[in-house]
Design a protein around this motif. Structure first.
Motif, short mmCIF file in Angstrom:
data_model
loop_
_atom_site.label_atom_id
_atom_site.label_comp_id
_atom_site.label_asym_id
_atom_site.label_seq_id
_atom_site.Cartn_x
_atom_site.Cartn_y
_atom_site.Cartn_z
N TYR A 100 -5.56 59.91 -6.25
CA TYR A 100 -5.88 58.49 -6.10
C TYR A 100 -6.50 57.89 -7.36
O TYR A 100 -6.43 56.68 -7.57
CB TYR A 100 -6.78 58.27 -4.88
N GLU A 101 -7.08 58.73 -8.21
CA GLU A 101 -7.54 58.22 -9.50
C GLU A 101 -6.35 57.80 -10.35
O GLU A 101 -6.38 56.76 -11.02
CB GLU A 101 -8.37 59.30 -10.22
N LYS A 102 -5.29 58.60 -10.33
CA LYS A 102 -4.07 58.25 -11.07
C LYS A 102 -3.44 56.99 -10.49
O LYS A 102 -2.95 56.12 -11.22
CB LYS A 102 -3.08 59.41 -11.03
N GLU A 103 -3.43 56.90 -9.16
CA GLU A 103 -2.87 55.71 -8.50
C GLU A 103 -3.66 54.46 -8.91
O GLU A 103 -3.09 53.42 -9.21
CB GLU A 103 -2.93 55.90 -6.99
N TYR A 104 -4.98 54.60 -8.93
CA TYR A 104 -5.84 53.46 -9.30
C TYR A 104 -5.62 53.07 -10.76
O TYR A 104 -5.52 51.88 -11.09
CB TYR A 104 -7.30 53.85 -9.07
N ILE A 110 -0.68 48.03 -14.30
CA ILE A 110 0.29 47.03 -13.85
C ILE A 110 -0.39 45.69 -13.66
O ILE A 110 0.13 44.64 -14.06
CB ILE A 110 0.96 47.47 -12.53
N ARG A 111 -1.59 45.70 -13.07
CA ARG A 111 -2.33 44.45 -12.85
C ARG A 111 -2.67 43.78 -14.18
O ARG A 111 -2.56 42.56 -14.32
CB ARG A 111 -3.58 44.74 -12.04
N ILE A 201 15.38 41.92 -15.29
CA ILE A 201 15.21 42.19 -16.71
C ILE A 201 13.72 42.46 -16.96
O ILE A 201 12.85 41.78 -16.43
CB ILE A 201 15.70 41.01 -17.56
N LEU A 202 13.43 43.44 -17.78
CA LEU A 202 12.07 43.88 -18.13
C LEU A 202 11.40 44.61 -16.98
O LEU A 202 10.94 45.74 -17.14
CB LEU A 202 11.18 42.69 -18.56
N PHE A 203 11.33 44.00 -15.79
CA PHE A 203 10.56 44.57 -14.70
C PHE A 203 11.31 45.67 -13.95
O PHE A 203 10.69 46.57 -13.40
CB PHE A 203 10.16 43.48 -13.70
N GLY A 204 12.63 45.59 -13.89
CA GLY A 204 13.42 46.52 -13.08
C GLY A 204 13.19 47.97 -13.48
O GLY A 204 12.93 48.83 -12.63
N ARG A 205 13.29 48.24 -14.76
CA ARG A 205 13.11 49.61 -15.25
C ARG A 205 11.69 50.11 -14.97
O ARG A 205 11.48 51.25 -14.57
CB ARG A 205 13.40 49.66 -16.76
N GLU A 309 2.32 48.93 -20.65
CA GLU A 309 1.72 48.46 -21.90
C GLU A 309 2.77 47.80 -22.79
O GLU A 309 2.52 46.77 -23.42
CB GLU A 309 1.06 49.62 -22.63
N GLY A 310 3.96 48.41 -22.83
CA GLY A 310 5.05 47.84 -23.64
C GLY A 310 5.49 46.48 -23.12
O GLY A 310 5.79 45.57 -23.90
N MET A 311 5.51 46.33 -21.80
CA MET A 311 5.90 45.05 -21.22
C MET A 311 4.88 43.97 -21.57
O MET A 311 5.24 42.82 -21.85
CB MET A 311 6.03 45.17 -19.70
N THR A 312 3.60 44.34 -21.56
CA THR A 312 2.55 43.39 -21.94
C THR A 312 2.73 42.94 -23.37
O THR A 312 2.64 41.75 -23.69
CB THR A 312 1.16 44.02 -21.76
N ARG A 313 2.98 43.90 -24.27
CA ARG A 313 3.19 43.57 -25.68
C ARG A 313 4.40 42.68 -25.88
O ARG A 313 4.44 41.86 -26.80
CB ARG A 313 3.32 44.85 -26.51
#
Length: 347
Positions: A100-104, A110-111, A201-205, A309-313
């Protein structure tokens, strides 16, 4: 507290503290009593208080947790039940703390990836509304008797619309939001949407990686904890978070029951990373399925965090360019008539 559902970080903290106390020789009843007496927020104190009461009355910890649904997830309850059966409750609690630490941590990634674009979009929308309703009307009033460029006429029309119908516009947005929320509650609609968003696009992968990582991590925790493969698959399917994939997993479970290899069945799931089937195949051939599932989960967790992280960038410059384009259009709509006015005066 009835109806309260513990968050991943709260479950991780609960399991970590419980594991530490059990390994120190403290009994389950005493351990839960210590948790109950600590300075937690009221909702957690209510959960731990009821848990301590049930355990003191003779229930096992997993049974007491099951009585408090939906406070504790099915995965946690089954892992604790397996730990109680094998006499390895402390080990099961440690495993769940890590799970659950990994899940968090992944949820936070993502958030964080989504917070920036949402905030920037809200700021841009608010600024545009203020400009269209308060600033542009006063500016355009200077050019009422002039022939205007197309971009200025478009901006002028938008400004008049928002100024005249701003209340209706807000009401329309709220109605559309409520309607979308209603549609999302319809199973067939949400099933269709869950299928389509895997192709965004972007989010699907990124979503495919997240769902595959969640499934692999849950399956590896359960299977390595002594839960049967069928029960592990059923619980893993219930926490996947995507109805389209879950529907396919119901078929996968039936195929595995009928003797099909898990690697073959997993390879047919649309929406899963193909890496999972490869890891499972190696685990089946080597007789180390639980170890390969753990490796797959760790690899996919890392990929999901990296992808977030890549999506944020990637989104940051796109949103900044979009915001700059809006401002540029607004400036052009004002400056072009000014230039025309200066040219007329000069002539």
């Amino acid at each position: 507290m009835p109806g309260y559902k513990l968050k991943p970080n709260e479950i991780s903290e609960f399991s970590r503290q419980l594991a530490g106390m059990l390994k120190s020789g403290i009994t389950v009843i005493r351990a839960v009593g210590i948790l109950k007496s600590r300075d937690f927020k009221p909702v957690l104190l209510g959960v731990y208080g009821k848990l301590h009461k049930d355990v003191s009355s003779g229930s096992s910890l997993s049974e007491a947790m099951r009585l408090q649904k939906p406070a504790f997830p099915e995965l946690l309850i089954n892992m604790y039940a397996s730990g109680e059966t094998s006499g390895q409750l402390g080990r099961a609690a440690s495993k769940m703390a890590a799970h659950y630490e990994k899940e968090y941590r992944l949820n936070n990634k993502i958030r964080s990836a989504m917070t920036y674009p949402v905030v920037l979009s809200a700021v841009t929308g608010t600024a545009a509304m203020v400009i269209f309703t308060l600033i542009l009307p006063e500016t355009f009033s200077l050019f009422e008797d002039m022939p205007l460029p197309l971009i200025t006429r478009v901006m002028f029309a938008l400004s008049r619309f928002f100024r005249s119908y701003w209340l209706r516009t807000i009401a329309g947005v709220l109605i559309i939001t409520a309607f979308v929320k209603y549609l999302s509650g319809i199973y067939k609609v949400s099933l269709w949407y869950d299928k389509k968003k895997l192709k965004f696009i972007l989010f699907g992968r990124l979503l495919k990686t997240i769902y595959t990582a969640r499934f692999a991590r849950t399956l590896s925790s359960l299977y390595s904890g002594g839960v049967s493969i069928i029960d592990s698959l059923e619980i893993s399917a219930s926490v996947i978070g995507n109805k389209f994939i879950r529907e396919q997993l119901n078929g996968l479970i039936e195929n595995v029951r009928n003797g099909e290899l898990l690697s073959e069945a997993a390879g047919k799931i649309s929406g899963f990373d193909k890496k999972l089937a490869a890891y499972v195949l190696i685990g089946e051939e080597s007789g180390n399925l639980d170890g390969m599932l753990i490796s797959a989960a760790e690899s996919l967790d890392y990929e999901a965090e990296t992808a977030a992280e890549g999506m944020t960038r990637l989104l940051e410059p796109l949103l900044i360019v979009s915001m700059a384009a809006i401002i540029c259009f607004i400036m052009l709509s004002v400056m072009l008539p000014v230039f025309d006015l200066y040219n007329n005066i000069a002539q």
